[in-house]
Design a protein around this motif. Structure first.
Motif, PDB file in Angstrom:
ATOM      1  N   GLU A 298       0.832  -1.206   0.000  1.00 20.87           N
ATOM      2  CA  GLU A 298       0.000   0.000   0.000  1.00 20.87           C
ATOM      3  C   GLU A 298       0.863   1.251   0.000  1.00 20.87           C
ATOM      4  O   GLU A 298       0.440   2.311  -0.467  1.00 20.87           O
ATOM      5  CB  GLU A 298      -0.931  -0.009   1.211  1.00 20.87           C
ATOM      6  CG  GLU A 298      -1.957  -1.138   1.165  1.00 20.87           C
ATOM      7  CD  GLU A 298      -2.858  -1.131   2.385  1.00 20.87           C
ATOM      8  OE1 GLU A 298      -2.377  -0.705   3.467  1.00 20.87           O
ATOM      9  OE2 GLU A 298      -4.021  -1.536   2.275  1.00 20.87           O
ATOM     10  N   GLU A 299       2.059   1.128   0.545  1.00 21.78           N
ATOM     11  CA  GLU A 299       3.009   2.236   0.621  1.00 21.78           C
ATOM     12  C   GLU A 299       4.384   1.741   0.177  1.00 21.78           C
ATOM     13  O   GLU A 299       4.747   0.599   0.459  1.00 21.78           O
ATOM     14  CB  GLU A 299       3.093   2.787   2.059  1.00 21.78           C
ATOM     15  CG  GLU A 299       1.797   3.350   2.598  1.00 21.78           C
ATOM     16  CD  GLU A 299       1.406   4.659   1.927  1.00 21.78           C
ATOM     17  OE1 GLU A 299       2.311   5.296   1.335  1.00 21.78           O
ATOM     18  OE2 GLU A 299       0.233   5.026   2.007  1.00 21.78           O
ATOM     19  N   PRO A 300       5.127   2.601  -0.505  1.00 22.52           N
ATOM     20  CA  PRO A 300       4.803   3.934  -1.003  1.00 22.52           C
ATOM     21  C   PRO A 300       3.853   3.861  -2.194  1.00 22.52           C
ATOM     22  O   PRO A 300       3.843   2.850  -2.915  1.00 22.52           O
ATOM     23  CB  PRO A 300       6.166   4.500  -1.412  1.00 22.52           C
ATOM     24  CG  PRO A 300       6.962   3.286  -1.777  1.00 22.52           C
ATOM     25  CD  PRO A 300       6.512   2.208  -0.842  1.00 22.52           C
ATOM     26  N   PRO A 301       3.095   4.900  -2.433  1.00 25.44           N
ATOM     27  CA  PRO A 301       2.116   4.890  -3.523  1.00 25.44           C
ATOM     28  C   PRO A 301       2.729   4.603  -4.894  1.00 25.44           C
ATOM     29  O   PRO A 301       2.110   3.939  -5.722  1.00 25.44           O
ATOM     30  CB  PRO A 301       1.519   6.307  -3.466  1.00 25.44           C
ATOM     31  CG  PRO A 301       1.734   6.750  -2.047  1.00 25.44           C
ATOM     32  CD  PRO A 301       3.031   6.141  -1.637  1.00 25.44           C
ATOM     33  N   ALA A 302       3.965   5.091  -5.113  1.00 26.66           N
ATOM     34  CA  ALA A 302       4.595   4.893  -6.418  1.00 26.66           C
ATOM     35  C   ALA A 302       4.850   3.408  -6.686  1.00 26.66           C
ATOM     36  O   ALA A 302       4.656   2.923  -7.811  1.00 26.66           O
ATOM     37  CB  ALA A 302       5.903   5.677  -6.492  1.00 26.66           C
ATOM     38  N   LEU A 303       5.278   2.691  -5.668  1.00 22.69           N
ATOM     39  CA  LEU A 303       5.523   1.256  -5.827  1.00 22.69           C
ATOM     40  C   LEU A 303       4.212   0.508  -5.982  1.00 22.69           C
ATOM     41  O   LEU A 303       4.116  -0.435  -6.790  1.00 22.69           O
ATOM     42  CB  LEU A 303       6.306   0.716  -4.627  1.00 22.69           C
ATOM     43  CG  LEU A 303       6.587  -0.788  -4.641  1.00 22.69           C
ATOM     44  CD1 LEU A 303       7.323  -1.200  -5.909  1.00 22.69           C
ATOM     45  CD2 LEU A 303       7.390  -1.194  -3.398  1.00 22.69           C
ATOM     46  N   ALA A 304       3.199   0.905  -5.232  1.00 20.33           N
ATOM     47  CA  ALA A 304       1.883   0.265  -5.339  1.00 20.33           C
ATOM     48  C   ALA A 304       1.325   0.438  -6.756  1.00 20.33           C
ATOM     49  O   ALA A 304       0.761  -0.504  -7.337  1.00 20.33           O
ATOM     50  CB  ALA A 304       0.922   0.869  -4.313  1.00 20.33           C
ATOM     51  N   GLU A 305       1.502   1.618  -7.310  1.00 20.18           N
ATOM     52  CA  GLU A 305       1.037   1.874  -8.671  1.00 20.18           C
ATOM     53  C   GLU A 305       1.837   1.059  -9.692  1.00 20.18           C
ATOM     54  O   GLU A 305       1.282   0.535 -10.666  1.00 20.18           O
ATOM     55  CB  GLU A 305       1.164   3.369  -8.986  1.00 20.18           C
ATOM     56  CG  GLU A 305       0.623   3.791 -10.335  1.00 20.18           C
ATOM     57  CD  GLU A 305      -0.895   3.671 -10.430  1.00 20.18           C
ATOM     58  OE1 GLU A 305      -1.410   3.690 -11.573  1.00 20.18           O
ATOM     59  OE2 GLU A 305      -1.560   3.567  -9.379  1.00 20.18           O
ATOM     60  N   LEU A 306       3.139   0.945  -9.445  1.00 17.66           N
ATOM     61  CA  LEU A 306       3.995   0.167 -10.341  1.00 17.66           C
ATOM     62  C   LEU A 306       3.583  -1.307 -10.341  1.00 17.66           C
ATOM     63  O   LEU A 306       3.511  -1.941 -11.405  1.00 17.66           O
ATOM     64  CB  LEU A 306       5.455   0.311  -9.907  1.00 17.66           C
ATOM     65  CG  LEU A 306       6.500  -0.395 -10.781  1.00 17.66           C
ATOM     66  CD1 LEU A 306       6.519   0.215 -12.180  1.00 17.66           C
ATOM     67  CD2 LEU A 306       7.881  -0.299 -10.132  1.00 17.66           C
ATOM     68  N   GLN A 307       3.312  -1.851  -9.166  1.00 21.28           N
ATOM     69  CA  GLN A 307       2.871  -3.245  -9.069  1.00 21.28           C
ATOM     70  C   GLN A 307       1.557  -3.457  -9.816  1.00 21.28           C
ATOM     71  O   GLN A 307       1.392  -4.441 -10.531  1.00 21.28           O
ATOM     72  CB  GLN A 307       2.723  -3.646  -7.602  1.00 21.28           C
ATOM     73  CG  GLN A 307       4.045  -3.781  -6.870  1.00 21.28           C
ATOM     74  CD  GLN A 307       3.854  -4.132  -5.411  1.00 21.28           C
ATOM     75  OE1 GLN A 307       2.769  -3.933  -4.842  1.00 21.28           O
ATOM     76  NE2 GLN A 307       4.903  -4.645  -4.778  1.00 21.28           N
ATOM     77  N   LYS A 308       0.648  -2.526  -9.631  1.00 23.86           N
ATOM     78  CA  LYS A 308      -0.651  -2.637 -10.306  1.00 23.86           C
ATOM     79  C   LYS A 308      -0.488  -2.610 -11.831  1.00 23.86           C
ATOM     80  O   LYS A 308      -1.061  -3.444 -12.551  1.00 23.86           O
ATOM     81  CB  LYS A 308      -1.564  -1.492  -9.857  1.00 23.86           C
ATOM     82  CG  LYS A 308      -2.923  -1.472 -10.560  1.00 23.86           C
ATOM     83  CD  LYS A 308      -3.770  -0.318 -10.036  1.00 23.86           C
ATOM     84  CE  LYS A 308      -5.077  -0.214 -10.813  1.00 23.86           C
ATOM     85  NZ  LYS A 308      -5.898  -1.433 -10.720  1.00 23.86           N
ATOM     86  N   ASN A 309       0.309  -1.679 -12.303  1.00 23.55           N
ATOM     87  CA  ASN A 309       0.472  -1.517 -13.755  1.00 23.55           C
ATOM     88  C   ASN A 309       1.220  -2.689 -14.392  1.00 23.55           C
ATOM     89  O   ASN A 309       0.931  -3.073 -15.534  1.00 23.55           O
ATOM     90  CB  ASN A 309       1.215  -0.215 -14.061  1.00 23.55           C
ATOM     91  CG  ASN A 309       0.397   1.016 -13.717  1.00 23.55           C
ATOM     92  OD1 ASN A 309      -0.836   0.958 -13.625  1.00 23.55           O
ATOM     93  ND2 ASN A 309       1.071   2.139 -13.500  1.00 23.55           N
ATOM     94  N   GLU A 310       2.193  -3.237 -13.664  1.00 19.69           N
ATOM     95  CA  GLU A 310       3.038  -4.284 -14.245  1.00 19.69           C
ATOM     96  C   GLU A 310       2.524  -5.692 -13.971  1.00 19.69           C
ATOM     97  O   GLU A 310       2.657  -6.575 -14.826  1.00 19.69           O
ATOM     98  CB  GLU A 310       4.475  -4.140 -13.708  1.00 19.69           C
ATOM     99  CG  GLU A 310       5.161  -2.844 -14.094  1.00 19.69           C
ATOM    100  CD  GLU A 310       5.433  -2.756 -15.590  1.00 19.69           C
ATOM    101  OE1 GLU A 310       5.531  -3.805 -16.254  1.00 19.69           O
ATOM    102  OE2 GLU A 310       5.537  -1.621 -16.106  1.00 19.69           O
ATOM    103  N   TRP A 311       1.973  -5.923 -12.791  1.00 22.35           N
ATOM    104  CA  TRP A 311       1.564  -7.284 -12.413  1.00 22.35           C
ATOM    105  C   TRP A 311       0.127  -7.616 -12.804  1.00 22.35           C
ATOM    106  O   TRP A 311      -0.172  -8.769 -13.117  1.00 22.35           O
ATOM    107  CB  TRP A 311       1.743  -7.477 -10.910  1.00 22.35           C
ATOM    108  CG  TRP A 311       3.176  -7.643 -10.497  1.00 22.35           C
ATOM    109  CD1 TRP A 311       4.255  -7.860 -11.312  1.00 22.35           C
ATOM    110  CD2 TRP A 311       3.684  -7.612  -9.164  1.00 22.35           C
ATOM    111  NE1 TRP A 311       5.392  -7.969 -10.572  1.00 22.35           N
ATOM    112  CE2 TRP A 311       5.086  -7.816  -9.248  1.00 22.35           C
ATOM    113  CE3 TRP A 311       3.106  -7.424  -7.906  1.00 22.35           C
ATOM    114  CZ2 TRP A 311       5.901  -7.854  -8.120  1.00 22.35           C
ATOM    115  CZ3 TRP A 311       3.916  -7.468  -6.778  1.00 22.35           C
ATOM    116  CH2 TRP A 311       5.306  -7.672  -6.881  1.00 22.35           C
TER     117      TRP A 311
END
Length: 271
Positions: free
Chosen positions: A127-140
């Motif tokens: 859930e944190e940091p937001p940038a990593l959470a967004e990266l996981q969502k976009n890539e995975w």
């Protein structure tokens, strides 16, 4: 003949003082000139000059397909003045399949592979940091969606430490799919899964949905994020990345070659 150890890297020895000292990876001076393959009663064999290769348990090194035999022979032929056993991933996988040191049958191999669903890399999100959470969502997410459509299952993801709740029907579907592979191929599949820490990425790779480079990148997504943010440790990260790519590529190739039924005409390696 020398029998390659299963280890793919250096090992540690415990000294009299209790501290661990690094031991370099096993190497031996090359003792043969020519490498060839021949067909025997049990399959295809590897010949080093006029001597037949054997496994660590002294079994005749015999593989089920000619394509795999040529690939293994190429590993031996590619060695220079010294034999670097830790670079010969296909040879090591064949030794494991032939000697079966853990004495597991096909059902046990399948169960071990499917068990990775419980801790699959692409199913655990932050859930944190937001940038990593967004990266996981976009890539995975695209890979998970592909797997759900490909196998007609529900997988999902979770930010809970307990991980996602994988339905029993999903496990049974993967068990049924993996049962279509022979025991040798299953050894390779499990090897790839242990490299990527993901059944989903491994099956996406073996089904040719993604490349080795992409699979490795997705398996190291958080680490790559941290490297971009904080910088690279000189040579260490690059070495780990290359090693992971090599092992993953070898395992994937092993799976496909173990399922190879076609033969080629020329059995001797050409210069």
């Amino acid at each position: 003949l020398p029998r390659p150890p299963p280890a793919a890297a250096g090992s540690c020895l415990v000294g009299s003082c209790g501290r661990r000292a690094y031991a370099p990876p096993a190497e031996r001076k090359r003792f043969y000139q020519n490498v060839s393959i021949s067909q025997g009663e049990g399959g295809f064999e590897i010949n080093l000059d006029h001597r037949k290769l054997k496994t660590p348990q002294a079994k005749l090194f015999t593989v089920p397909s000619e394509a795999l035999a040529i690939a293994v022979a190429t590993e031996w032929d590619s060695q220079k003045d010294t034999i670097k056993f830790y670079t010969m991933h296909l040879t090591t996988l064949c030794n494991t399949a032939l000697d079966n040191p853990t004495q597991r049958n096909k059902t046990q191999l399948i169960r071990a592979a499917v068990k990775f669903l419980e801790t699959d890399t692409v199913c655990y999100r932050v859930e944190e940091p937001p940038a990593l959470a967004e990266l996981q969502k976009n890539e995975w997410d695209p890979v998970v969606s592909w797997a759900e459509k490909r196998y007609n299952v529900t997988i999902g993801s979770s930010t809970s430490i307990l991980g996602p709740n994988i339905p029993a029907s999903t496990r049974e579907t993967f068990i049924s799919h993996l049962a279509s592979y022979n025991t040798w191929a299953l050894q390779g599949i499990e090897f790839v899964i242990t490299q990527l820490k993901s059944l989903i990425l491994s099956m996406s790779l073996i089904d040719r949905h993604i490349t080795v480079e992409k699979a490795v990148l997705l398996s190291r997504l958080e680490e790559e994020y941290q490297i971009r943010r904080w910088g690279n440790v000189e040579w260490a990260h690059d070495y780990d990345l290359c090693e992971l790519r090599a092992r993953t590529a070898a395992g994937t190739l092993f799976v496909h070659l173990c399922s190879e039924s076609s033969t080629v005409k020329h059995k001797l390696l050409q210069d």
